[in-house]
Write a protein that holds these residues in place. Structure first.
Motif, PDB file in Angstrom:
ATOM      1  N   PHE A 102       0.845  -1.202   0.000  1.00 35.56           N
ATOM      2  CA  PHE A 102       0.000   0.000   0.000  1.00 35.56           C
ATOM      3  C   PHE A 102       0.880   1.252   0.000  1.00 35.56           C
ATOM      4  CE2 PHE A 102      -2.301   3.172   2.669  1.00 35.56           C
ATOM      5  CZ  PHE A 102      -3.304   3.475   1.778  1.00 35.56           C
ATOM      6  N   LEU A 103       1.909   1.229   0.847  1.00 35.77           N
ATOM      7  CA  LEU A 103       2.820   2.374   0.875  1.00 35.77           C
ATOM      8  C   LEU A 103       3.536   2.531  -0.461  1.00 35.77           C
ATOM      9  CD1 LEU A 103       4.375   2.121   4.434  1.00 35.77           C
ATOM     10  CD2 LEU A 103       2.815   3.858   3.569  1.00 35.77           C
ATOM     11  N   GLY A 104       3.991   1.393  -1.008  1.00 36.99           N
ATOM     12  CA  GLY A 104       4.644   1.454  -2.308  1.00 36.99           C
ATOM     13  C   GLY A 104       3.722   2.044  -3.354  1.00 36.99           C
TER      14      GLY A 104
ATOM     15  N   GLY B 218      12.252   9.165   0.930  1.00 34.96           N
ATOM     16  CA  GLY B 218      11.320   8.053   0.774  1.00 34.96           C
ATOM     17  C   GLY B 218      12.021   6.717   0.928  1.00 34.96           C
ATOM     18  N   ILE B 219      13.199   6.612   0.290  1.00 30.64           N
ATOM     19  CA  ILE B 219      13.954   5.357   0.392  1.00 30.64           C
ATOM     20  C   ILE B 219      14.364   5.116   1.842  1.00 30.64           C
ATOM     21  CG2 ILE B 219      16.129   4.249  -0.244  1.00 30.64           C
ATOM     22  CD1 ILE B 219      15.832   5.547  -2.976  1.00 30.64           C
ATOM     23  N   LEU B 220      14.738   6.210   2.520  1.00 37.08           N
ATOM     24  CA  LEU B 220      15.093   6.091   3.928  1.00 37.08           C
ATOM     25  C   LEU B 220      13.919   5.531   4.729  1.00 37.08           C
ATOM     26  CD1 LEU B 220      17.305   6.807   6.034  1.00 37.08           C
ATOM     27  CD2 LEU B 220      15.995   8.907   6.453  1.00 37.08           C
ATOM     28  N   SER B 221      12.731   6.057   4.479  1.00 44.18           N
ATOM     29  CA  SER B 221      11.557   5.568   5.208  1.00 44.18           C
ATOM     30  C   SER B 221      11.366   4.083   4.937  1.00 44.18           C
ATOM     31  CB  SER B 221      10.315   6.356   4.817  1.00 44.18           C
ATOM     32  OG  SER B 221       9.798   5.908   3.578  1.00 44.18           O
ATOM     33  N   ALA B 222      11.518   3.679   3.668  1.00 50.01           N
ATOM     34  CA  ALA B 222      11.335   2.265   3.337  1.00 50.01           C
ATOM     35  C   ALA B 222      12.346   1.404   4.088  1.00 50.01           C
ATOM     36  CB  ALA B 222      11.477   2.057   1.831  1.00 50.01           C
ATOM     37  N   ALA B 223      13.584   1.905   4.183  1.00 47.34           N
ATOM     38  CA  ALA B 223      14.609   1.125   4.864  1.00 47.34           C
ATOM     39  C   ALA B 223      14.280   0.977   6.347  1.00 47.34           C
ATOM     40  CB  ALA B 223      15.967   1.799   4.682  1.00 47.34           C
TER      41      ALA B 223
ATOM     42  N   ILE C 155      11.315  -2.874  20.620  1.00 49.28           N
ATOM     43  CA  ILE C 155      12.222  -1.921  19.972  1.00 49.28           C
ATOM     44  C   ILE C 155      11.912  -1.849  18.479  1.00 49.28           C
ATOM     45  CG2 ILE C 155      14.635  -1.482  19.376  1.00 49.28           C
ATOM     46  CD1 ILE C 155      15.356  -2.870  22.048  1.00 49.28           C
ATOM     47  N   GLY C 156      11.679  -3.040  17.892  1.00 52.15           N
ATOM     48  CA  GLY C 156      11.336  -3.081  16.467  1.00 52.15           C
ATOM     49  C   GLY C 156      10.074  -2.294  16.180  1.00 52.15           C
ATOM     50  N   ALA C 157       9.097  -2.439  17.039  1.00 55.22           N
ATOM     51  CA  ALA C 157       7.825  -1.748  16.810  1.00 55.22           C
ATOM     52  C   ALA C 157       8.030  -0.241  16.828  1.00 55.22           C
ATOM     53  CB  ALA C 157       6.805  -2.164  17.865  1.00 55.22           C
ATOM     54  N   MET C 158       8.897   0.213  17.745  1.00 56.62           N
ATOM     55  CA  MET C 158       9.180   1.649  17.800  1.00 56.62           C
ATOM     56  C   MET C 158       9.882   2.103  16.512  1.00 56.62           C
ATOM     57  SD  MET C 158       8.003   2.826  20.454  1.00 56.62           S
ATOM     58  CE  MET C 158       7.113   2.031  21.748  1.00 56.62           C
ATOM     59  N   THR C 159      10.830   1.293  16.056  1.00 52.99           N
ATOM     60  CA  THR C 159      11.532   1.615  14.807  1.00 52.99           C
ATOM     61  C   THR C 159      10.545   1.664  13.656  1.00 52.99           C
ATOM     62  OG1 THR C 159      13.258   0.220  15.741  1.00 52.99           O
ATOM     63  CG2 THR C 159      13.586   1.029  13.507  1.00 52.99           C
ATOM     64  N   LEU C 160       9.660   0.678  13.635  1.00 53.71           N
ATOM     65  CA  LEU C 160       8.654   0.621  12.570  1.00 53.71           C
ATOM     66  C   LEU C 160       7.783   1.866  12.604  1.00 53.71           C
ATOM     67  CD1 LEU C 160       7.217  -0.966  10.387  1.00 53.71           C
ATOM     68  CD2 LEU C 160       6.062  -2.270  12.130  1.00 53.71           C
ATOM     69  N   GLY C 161       7.403   2.254  13.817  1.00 50.15           N
ATOM     70  CA  GLY C 161       6.586   3.456  13.954  1.00 50.15           C
ATOM     71  C   GLY C 161       7.323   4.673  13.424  1.00 50.15           C
ATOM     72  N   LEU C 162       8.628   4.724  13.744  1.00 49.18           N
ATOM     73  CA  LEU C 162       9.446   5.842  13.263  1.00 49.18           C
ATOM     74  C   LEU C 162       9.478   5.860  11.729  1.00 49.18           C
ATOM     75  CD1 LEU C 162      11.543   8.107  14.038  1.00 49.18           C
ATOM     76  CD2 LEU C 162      13.287   6.362  13.620  1.00 49.18           C
ATOM     77  N   GLY C 163       9.683   4.665  11.151  1.00 48.50           N
ATOM     78  CA  GLY C 163       9.734   4.581   9.687  1.00 48.50           C
ATOM     79  C   GLY C 163       8.445   5.076   9.052  1.00 48.50           C
ATOM     80  N   LEU C 164       7.317   4.665   9.634  1.00 50.35           N
ATOM     81  CA  LEU C 164       6.028   5.099   9.087  1.00 50.35           C
ATOM     82  C   LEU C 164       5.853   6.595   9.248  1.00 50.35           C
ATOM     83  CD1 LEU C 164       3.881   2.130  10.400  1.00 50.35           C
ATOM     84  CD2 LEU C 164       4.504   2.598   8.044  1.00 50.35           C
ATOM     85  N   LEU C 165       6.373   7.104  10.373  1.00 46.17           N
ATOM     86  CA  LEU C 165       6.300   8.545  10.592  1.00 46.17           C
ATOM     87  C   LEU C 165       7.088   9.276   9.517  1.00 46.17           C
ATOM     88  CD1 LEU C 165       5.249  10.627  12.694  1.00 46.17           C
ATOM     89  CD2 LEU C 165       7.538  10.569  13.684  1.00 46.17           C
TER      90      LEU C 165
END
Lengths: 139, 560, 384
Positions: free
Chosen positions: B415-417, B436-441, B482-492
């Motif tokens: 969906f994000l893609g 954008g690539i950073l967010s995906a990573a 920790i992963g969930a927080m990282t994931l949240g950051l990425g989505l942000l």
């Protein structure tokens, strides 16, 4: 019957360039009435047959009559006979999926039925026993 | 197929003729949006609503993970009480499933893209389309009510008999699901009719973009399966209002029947969630590899196959519920058939990239992440489909990890893609590709960090939906948090990139990626009626005539 | 393999595209370049009347597909419980008045006929016949609901309620203190009064359009009460019979409508149990209030009938009965609303051979409602 839906009353309205209106197929009145009386007759038949005790055949027979009636309604009143094949596929597929749904669920119910009515002592209780009481016993 | 030639061979007039006029500024004012019949505006409203629900569900997800940082062996000292924890995970699941994932791709992206990809002005029933949006809003209101009253603590599956006895607001939630179901049905119905009757001259079934095939397959499921959910939750609501007893063992009803009813919808619903995502990936793979899709027909057929097989396997959710032995065996065997069309798709996507000119931009990075995550999700599904291993893994974190890999790693990432891919078309703005690539990573790393430990937790026996756990599991749980927080950051970050582009983004050209489907032949954003003149229908994956124009920064189709 | 696109299948030479080919030089005005030749009844995003009609029709068929699957859940519950407890269905079905069911079947079949005829009339632009047929359909629907009201209120009165609220049928059951039938008639009575006022108003202003709309509405309001009257006669007739025969056969039996099934319930239950019970003691001696415990107590086990005459058994049947017929009745009410909308449109003479999709599609919906009832009738009423 194929000619019954020919262009009997194509009132071409000339308000747009290409007056084609080949998609209206009025049903002849005699056909509507025939189907209606056939349906009524079948209703009487099904009420009539319900008065006899036919055992297991009874449900089969009444469903058969109902299916004939339903078929008449779909084929004529809903004029599926003259409709696009896609619409027929749609409605038939719904029946297929319903039978899938009922089939699997029933298949499973047949199986676990036995287990549910097993009481803790392993005696098979009667089918008519309310299972609510069994749940209580086993707790 | 090749015999079909378009009756319309006139060239397309330059759509950029009136760049000022597009669907966003066609009319203004609140009512011009609230009462719009334009599929693009409805799609955008869906997008806003869906992202809001996603945010809401995401907050609950983070709350779960934060709570599980500690083992909570003493419920008194825990951050959330056990009862609150139950409400939090239920709301997370219900909001994510019913308000976010199911409408995400079809209702937001599908609504926007489907008519444009077909070269039509709108979907077949624009009023019904708006109506289904408002049904969705009504469903959201019901859930909001649930949230602010006593919450709901049954789990998103509403299993009886607990859902009959629960003191939480099950009625509001079930009625909300009922309404959302109809929203979903009407969207699907609209799409089926549009694709069947409104394709332009020259667009045969096998010249349709694969996204449309996927949406079509999804719509079939929506129309066939969702009504059963409707009647199920209606009966459950009646169960609570007047005690009808059909699912209530205390009244001789059968709770396993509820599970059959529920999963007859909810298993196919899994394919409502993943199929459109697969459609997005088919588009992304081909466009960003600048190479025709590999195995077009197999991908198209496999979409339909997944939709149909999806109806035959619902029993694998119920292996431990006391189902008949023969039924479990049949369902287990049938479950494996679904892996065939899924694998066909994955191999074809890989084949598409092979020897293509792969552009590693944001949408493509998300697409590659999808393939990786979806493959893991799919392969772990095999363990759950197998009877013997499922007996062990049922209701453990293994299941949680599995479906998050498919639903989140699959659908959300796709969906994000897709959002990044079509963002220039939808808003007329280009986003910052590097960011954008950073967010995906970050999303990719965060996601794996969250859910890979959960596979391990699951195999070690950590049951799902528990508010506390034994100390041995703490490390893995903390890793996951920790992963969930990282994931949240990425989505942000992803959200900020898109938001930034709205205000500071460059104007998007007509065809920034070099796509060959019809949506790239109208201006960005599209005009109110999509095409000022009917577009030429060609092969949607023929990139030989698509060329880059350095002056405008846009690709264009060479005139034949 | 060549699969044609739908716009190619039609016999029309794609007016929109043909035109644009000739007018391609003309500047596009950004929206709706072919608006000017679109008649008002043709939505702007369709090319021609046939495409609009086909789309609407496919949409309606798909909606019917969802309806079939929607009802399938209840049919599934029906099949499961009938398969598991056939004796419950035999016991309970006898509480349902076969005559009322049969009358309603006839009424619905007739409404299907008038609906199909209405579609024909709309295609031939016979406005008077169209309004008349739609009015007849509406009237039949109202009559169906009238008969249904009698059925429902009668059952509620003697405690034949779903699940938890089911009252075991006993001797000297208390007669209903609430008159449910009157309650059900309140809304139709108000509506009928409104329709009457509307009709009078339409006569006063001598508007042909308003008369065409108000007439069928008023008639359908009256049809509801005709249905109530008809239902009462049939239900009441049974009462007479049964009070005579019933009180002879069983001491002060409450009514034929449930005295009879009790005997049948006994007969079936006798087959299942070794103990043969006397018909005289076949009534469960429980209090009139709701039975909260489904479990059969020791004393009751001797009474075969008690195995089905409780909330978990008979109550479940009535749950299924009310769910199926109730959801069906909701569909009837929904159908009545759209038929009313059609009557308004038909009175404005909006339909003709190129634009009759709404009538056709509502017709399809209405036939499906009939279709469902065709199955409900034998499955619920005709179990022996």
């Amino acid at each position: 019957m194929a000619d019954t839906h020919s262009h009997t009353a194509d009132a071409h309205s000339g308000d747009h360039g290409h007056g084609h209106s080949g998609f209206s197929h009025p049903m002849p009145i005699w056909m509507l009435l025939t189907v209606f009386f056939a349906l009524l007759g079948l209703t009487f038949l099904t009420v009539f047959q319900a008065q006899f005790d036919l055992g297991n055949m009874e449900i089969v027979l009444s469903l058969l009559i109902a299916t004939i009636k339903a078929g008449l309604v779909i084929a004529f009143f809903m004029h599926l006979l003259w409709d696009k094949p896609l619409n027929a596929i749609a409605i038939l597929s719904s029946l297929i999926f319903v039978s899938l749904f009922l089939g699997f669920t029933l298949m499973d119910a047949q199986g676990y039925n036995e287990r549910l009515i097993m009481d803790p002592n392993g005696d098979l209780l009667e089918r008519s026993q309310p299972k609510g009481s069994l749940v209580k016993k086993s707790e | 197929m090749s015999a079909v030639t378009s009756p319309m061979t006139t060239t397309v007039a330059s759509p950029d003729k009136s760049p000022e006029h597009h669907y966003l500024n066609h009319s203004s004012g609140f009512l011009s949006w609230a009462l719009t019949l334009d599929h693009k505006r409805i799609g955008m409203m869906y997008l806003a609503g869906i992202l809001f629900s996603f945010f809401l569900g995401g907050v609950f997800a983070l709350a779960i993970r934060i709570h599980l940082w500690n083992p909570n062996l003493d419920p008194e000292a825990a951050w959330l009480s056990n009862a609150t924890y139950n409400r939090v995970f239920t709301l997370h699941g219900a909001i994510m499933v019913f308000l976010f994932i199911i409408p995400s791709v079809p209702a937001a992206l599908g609504n926007f893209l489907l008519p444009i990809m077909l070269g039509t002005k709108d979907v077949a029933f624009p009023r019904l389309n708006l109506g289904s949006f408002y049904l969705w809003v009504t469903g959201l209101l019901f859930f909001t009510y649930t949230l602010f009253s006593s919450g709901i603590d049954t789990g998103w599956t509403f299993y009886t008999p607990y859902s009959i006895e629960s003191k939480s607001a099950v009625e509001a939630a079930t009625l909300g699901v009922f309404i959302l179901g109809f929203s979903s049905i009407f969207t699907g119905l609209n799409f089926i009719v549009t694709i069947n009757t409104m394709r332009p001259p020259g667009m045969t079934w096998f010249k349709m973009p694969l996204f449309l095939w996927a949406v079509y397959a999804t719509s079939i499921i929506q129309v066939l399966a969702t009504p059963v959910l409707g009647i199920t939750v209606l009966l459950l609501a009646l169960e609570r209002f007047i005690g009808i007893g059909i699912f209530d063992p205390a009244l001789n009803g059968d709770p396993v029947t509820f599970q059959h009813f529920f999963w007859f919808y909810s298993h196919p619903a899994v394919y409502i969630m993943i199929l459109p995502a697969m459609g997005i990936i088919s588009e992304l793979m081909s466009v960003h590899s600048h190479k025709g899709i590999f195995g077009y027909r197999m991908i198209a057929y496999s979409s339909i196959a997944i939709a149909l097989f999806g109806f035959l396997v619902w029993g694998h959710h119920m292996f431990t519920s006391g189902m008949a032995d023969v039924t479990t065996i049949v369902f287990s065997a049938l479950t494996f058939t679904v892996s065939i069309p899924s694998a066909i798709k994955v191999f074809n996507w890989l084949g598409t990239m092979y020897q293509g000119t792969v552009a590693l931009n944001t949408p493509m990075i998300y697409a590659l992440a999808f393939i990786f995550l979806f493959t893991i999700g799919g392969l772990t599904g095999l363990f759950l489909g197998a009877l013997s291993t499922d007996m062990h893994l049922h209701d453990t974190y293994f299941v949680v990890a599995h479906f998050h890999y498919v639903m989140m790693g699959g659908t959300l990432v796709a969906f994000l893609g897709g959002l990044f891919h079509w963002w220039p078309k939808m808003t007329g703005k280009m986003f910052n590709d590097t960011a954008g690539i950073l967010s995906a990573a970050i999303v990719f790393v965060g996601f794996n960090l969250t859910f890979l430990p959960q596979f391990v937790l699951g195999t070690r026996g950590m049951p799902r939906r528990y508010a506390s756990y034994v100390r041995e599991f703490q490390q893995l749980h903390q890793l996951s948090t920790i992963g969930a927080m990282t994931l949240g950051l990425g989505l942000l970050v992803a959200g900020l990139v898109l938001l930034h582009s709205l205000f500071y983004g460059k104007k998007a050209p007509m065809n920034p990626w070099g796509g060959a489907t019809l949506e790239w032949e109208c201006s960005s954003p599209p005009p109110h009626d999509n095409f000022s003149s009917p577009p030429t229908v060609g092969d949607p994956y023929d990139f030989t005539s698509v060329e880059y124009d350095g002056k405008t920064g846009s690709y264009f189709k060479k005139k034949k | 393999m060549k699969i044609e696109s739908p716009r190619q299948q039609g016999r029309h030479p794609f007016p929109k595209f043909q035109k644009t080919m000739t007018e391609v030089a003309a500047p596009a005005d950004g929206h709706g370049h072919d608006h000017h030749d679109h008649p008002s009844w043709l939505a702007h995003h369709f090319d021609d009347a046939e495409q609009q009609y086909d789309s609407g029709k496919l949409g309606m068929w798909l909606f019917l597909v969802t309806e079939v699957l929607f009802f399938s859940g209840m049919f599934c519950a029906y099949v499961l419980y009938r398969n598991r407890n056939p004796e419950v269905f035999e016991f309970c079905s006898a509480f349902l008045n076969e005559k009322l069911g049969a009358i309603n079947t006839g009424v619905l079949l007739f409404s299907s006929l008038t609906m199909a005829w209405a579609v024909r009339a709309s295609q031939l632009k016979q406005t008077k016949i169209l309004v008349g047929m739609l009015g007849a359909t509406l009237g039949c629907a109202a009559m169906f609901l009238g008969v249904k009201s009698v059925e429902y209120s009668h059952k509620w009165g003697i405690g034949l309620l779903p699940g938890r609220y089911y009252v075991a049928q006993v001797e000297n059951a208390p007669h209903a203190e609430t008159n449910y039938l009157q309650m059900l008639c309140v809304i139709p009575a108000i509506l009928s009064a409104v329709f009457l006022l509307y009709y009078v108003y339409s006569l006063v202003i001598a508007s042909k359009f308003h008369q065409r709309v108000a007439g069928p509405l008023l008639v359908s309001g009256l049809c509801f009460f005709a249905g109530v009257g008809l239902g009462n006669i049939l239900e009441g007739g049974e009462h007479h019979d049964e009070h005579g025969a019933g009180s002879h056969a069983h001491d002060d039996a409450h009514g034929h409508a449930h005295a009879d099934p009790l005997v049948q319930g006994v007969a079936t239950a006798e087959k299942a149990t070794v103990e043969t019970a006397d018909e005289g003691i076949s009534f469960v001696k429980t209090s009139g209030g709701p039975v909260n415990d489904v479990a059969v107590t020791k004393e009751e086990e001797g009474i075969p009938n008690s195995k089905v005459n409780n909330q978990g058994m008979a109550g479940l049947f009535f749950s299924i009965y009310y769910c199926m017929t109730g959801v069906h009745a909701v569909h009837i009410i929904g159908g009545m609303l759209v038929i009313t909308w059609l009557i308004v449109k038909a009175s404005r003479e909006e339909f003709h051979s190129e634009y009759f999709g709404p009538v056709d599609n509502v017709g399809l919906y209405w036939h499906l409602v009939d279709f469902i009832w065709i199955y409900l009738f034998p499955l619920l009423y005709l179990i022996t």
